[in-house]
Design a protein around this motif. Sequence first.
Motif, mmCIF file in Angstrom:
data_model
loop_
_atom_site.group_PDB
_atom_site.id
_atom_site.type_symbol
_atom_site.label_atom_id
_atom_site.label_comp_id
_atom_site.label_asym_id
_atom_site.label_seq_id
_atom_site.Cartn_x
_atom_site.Cartn_y
_atom_site.Cartn_z
ATOM 1 N N TYR A 37 15.339 22.006 4.388
ATOM 2 C CA TYR A 37 14.899 22.862 2.939
ATOM 3 C C TYR A 37 13.514 23.514 3.134
ATOM 4 N N GLY A 38 13.619 24.665 2.889
ATOM 5 C CA GLY A 38 12.504 25.463 2.902
ATOM 6 C C GLY A 38 12.255 26.342 1.551
ATOM 7 N N CYS A 39 13.334 26.885 1.204
ATOM 8 C CA CYS A 39 13.195 27.824 -0.113
ATOM 9 C C CYS A 39 14.405 27.655 -0.909
ATOM 10 N N GLY A 40 15.376 27.253 -0.528
ATOM 11 C CA GLY A 40 16.517 27.484 -1.218
ATOM 12 C C GLY A 40 17.070 28.704 -1.981
ATOM 13 N N LEU A 41 16.475 29.875 -1.133
ATOM 14 C CA LEU A 41 16.699 31.098 -1.761
ATOM 15 C C LEU A 41 17.290 32.202 -0.714
ATOM 16 N N GLN A 43 15.937 32.917 1.984
ATOM 17 C CA GLN A 43 14.627 33.927 2.333
ATOM 18 C C GLN A 43 14.004 33.284 3.668
ATOM 19 N N CYS A 44 14.004 32.264 4.111
ATOM 20 C CA CYS A 44 13.428 31.535 5.305
ATOM 21 C C CYS A 44 13.967 30.931 6.441
ATOM 22 N N GLY A 45 15.281 30.599 6.232
ATOM 23 C CA GLY A 45 16.219 30.431 7.520
ATOM 24 C C GLY A 45 15.970 28.877 8.196
ATOM 25 N N THR A 46 15.272 28.090 7.236
ATOM 26 C CA THR A 46 15.157 26.681 7.883
ATOM 27 C C THR A 46 16.344 26.006 7.670
ATOM 28 N N CYS A 47 17.287 26.429 7.028
ATOM 29 C CA CYS A 47 18.659 25.691 6.628
ATOM 30 C C CYS A 47 19.639 26.098 7.366
ATOM 31 N N MET A 48 19.550 27.141 8.402
ATOM 32 C CA MET A 48 20.478 27.840 8.962
ATOM 33 C C MET A 48 21.561 26.560 9.814
ATOM 34 N N ALA A 58 22.444 27.292 4.425
ATOM 35 C CA ALA A 58 23.250 26.050 3.837
ATOM 36 C C ALA A 58 22.429 25.918 2.552
ATOM 37 N N CYS A 59 21.458 26.567 2.254
ATOM 38 C CA CYS A 59 20.572 26.048 1.100
ATOM 39 C C CYS A 59 21.313 26.700 -0.308
ATOM 40 N N ALA A 60 22.024 27.665 -0.199
ATOM 41 C CA ALA A 60 22.714 28.373 -1.322
ATOM 42 C C ALA A 60 24.121 28.416 -1.211
#
Lengths: 155, 702
Positions: A37-41, A43-48, A58-60
């Motif tokens: 989890y990085g932003c949930g938006l 915008q950052c790519g940590t959840c790819m 994956a976050c949204a």
Amino acid sequence: MRIVLTVNGQPVNVEVDETTPLLDVLRNHLGLKGTRYGCGLEQCGTCMVLIDGEPCYACAREAGTVTGRSVTTVEGLGTPDKPHPLQRAFLEEQAGQCGYCLSGILLSAKALLDRNPNPSRAEIVAALDRHLCRCGTYTRIIAAVQRAARMGAHA
Amino acid sequence: MSDTLPLSIINNRRMDRWLAFQPADRSVRLAVGKVEIGQGVLIALSQIAAEELDVDVGRIDILSGDTDDAPDEGSTSSSQSIEVSGRSVRLVSAELRARILGRLAQRLNCAPDDLSIEDGVFLQHGNPTGHDYWSFSAPEDFAADVTGTATPKPPAQYRVVGQPVPRRDLIAKVTGAAFIHDMVRPDMLHARVLRQPSRQATLTALNEAAVRKAARGDIRIVRVGDFVAFVGADETAVQRAAVAAPAHATWAGVRPLRPEQQEAAWFRDQPADDRHFGDPPASAEGEIVSQTYSRPFVAHAAIAPSCGLAEYRDGHLSVWSHTQGVYPLRNSLADILGLRRDQVTVRHAQGAGCYGHNGADDAALDAAIVAMQMPDHCIRVQWRREEEFGFEPVSTAHMTRLRAVLGADGRPVDWTAEIWAGSHVQRPVFGGHMLAHEALPNRPGAPKANDPSEANGGGGTRNAFPLYDVPAKRVIHHLALETPVRTSSLRGLGALPNVYALECFMDELAERAGVDPVAYRLSFLSDPRARRLIETVAERCGWAARGPSATGKGLGLAWSRYKNKAAYACVAVELDVDREVTLRRVWCAADAGLVINPDGARNQLDGGIVHAASMTLKEQVTFGPDGIASLDWDAYPIMRFSEVPEIDTVIIPNPDQPTLGMGECTFGPTAAAIGNAVAHALGVRIRDMPLTRERIAAALVG
Ligand code: FES
Ligand code: FES
């Protein structure tokens, strides 16, 4: 609702509200903590992750939309004992500082090399540009993907 | 050999605080107080211990940041880890080795010089003795105090120190769980916090039913004073509750922020603690030149929002945090929660790169407050992205006015740096507050304006004194008594804005004198290490062939010695300016004395360049009536893959000089080199960061 999908090659089914983010399903229901989890938006790519081979946030992404699909997380690339060539390349380049951004980046890099085994620097940059690295390790990450390409990571 | 013991040893005298031999797997336990924040410190400290003990570096099993089992070394900050902790580990390891070998020599009735060690195995004239660290070391070796009397190896004999040994933490990070965010504990519950919109705001109403409805799952609402948390087994539900809650909460006493407060110039009219350093006021005669430079509030903006875990069981509070200092955090938690210090344990767990005092400690307090209300559970607080941007302590806006009296040769004979800024450090030990403390019934009074002492490098004054040969220099520091938002340390503190000012001003003075900027600098700079770096970078970047100004292409150069006493760095930047700045190439040379791990060092130097470039070109925390308004990555953009230049970094070998911290040394020079290159490209100077498209357009209009 019961969601049936394939994660890292294994069929799984989870009982969740269909609007639950895929990120929560992976981390909390399936215990796959490498998706971050990085932003949930978006915008950052940590959840790819990869969904049917395509990089997706994956976050949204709602769990209800991945039923029947095939999801790949960083755990599906390789393990500490048997790392994937991309993971090996990142270690050999020491391409990371804090490392929080890396698991998502690895999946975008995997999708890139799968469709383009010999990408140019510009193609690597374009494929990874949805990812942020606050530690500024960008140059090494690019070098690691180039190294992985030389190692034949798409194989 | 050093005359005084490092502070780390003075505070942790017993050998067994640091080292132990573990026979089961023939490893060496090294316990340190400094923690990994992405800078590779743990492998560097392991290399130092392995070197002095003569064991394979793979045998070092390092434990860091633990108030039960590791020494108290304060905070991990300001490039101090290797300078202080590294020196301590070296002295402790050398002493343990000497002590054990001394006993063995007695046992074998030989001279200590007859003995040697190979990967922990003791040899006499190269032949096996049948002894090694694991079989021969005895409790008496560890019960003694460290005296600092053993002589460490001379650098010429180093085999592990100075080598690019790979880090060990990366393998977990590229394969799965690795961070505090990923920890799972028995009886774990997830929690999110409803934040006070500003200090002193009080909660007058909360529609709990509406929040529960939004959660669409079982949650518990924990309230202590004006602190509210949503807690439950289902993280998705508590997240939904937290997202919905602000709309269902009513607050009184909210202090709105105004847009003018987001600019550094706002500090010029604020009440301040005025401090004077250096030479008395000027009487020098000559032409006076003065310019003012500034940087706005900027965020740490860690890639991961903060996270903290806490559990209260049997009267003992255990906390996991990605804090920079487990002991200072333990002390704050105990004080705030009314516990004795021995009732609290804080353990470090890795987070994303922090670059200073961000939300880490605050998230730990959040978790601890909830844990005290819900004993026998592990409470995991995960901050949301907008919470990290909205509530972490940010780095203060900072304005520096430079004034030089020029001699007949165009060089300054008198120099004044005048600085307006808020506090650059507001950790609790500096009089600052932890976030949730301000919502508790025992909330503290107003925070104190404070900064590190000059001996510790200063805060707003960091790098304000020029290292050029100027006969008279002084610094006037207006430390604002209040800041509109909480401010605290961020990579280099005042060094970036001050070096930006100083090194941009140098180019402006050189231009005035009609002298090439590099030649101008070298004409009154006697430090040989600095000169060598500047000459190296000028050579590598082709400075001699630098084109005319105002062509849209720029080449700029700047240097500094971080804190005027740590590592040296010189940076040159080549860029294009069209409507905005595009970085092309960066050259860097650094001198940090003895470098423990050159690959890790280069990683930090390059990371500092990218981070500083991002700050210089793009970053600004903005304010709105509801508080900080830059709450996501669109509103607070940072540098991305497609914007990063090629970077060419060299480390000047200087193994006989003491190790100097280098995590921050490229920071100021990068900012100033960009400033100078942009001025070269445009033919006009932009003195206020960030150098955005709007600022460029405004500068060109004049
Ligand atoms: S967490 Fe999904 S893009 Fe940031
Ligand atoms: S290595 Fe820290 S964010 Fe990329």
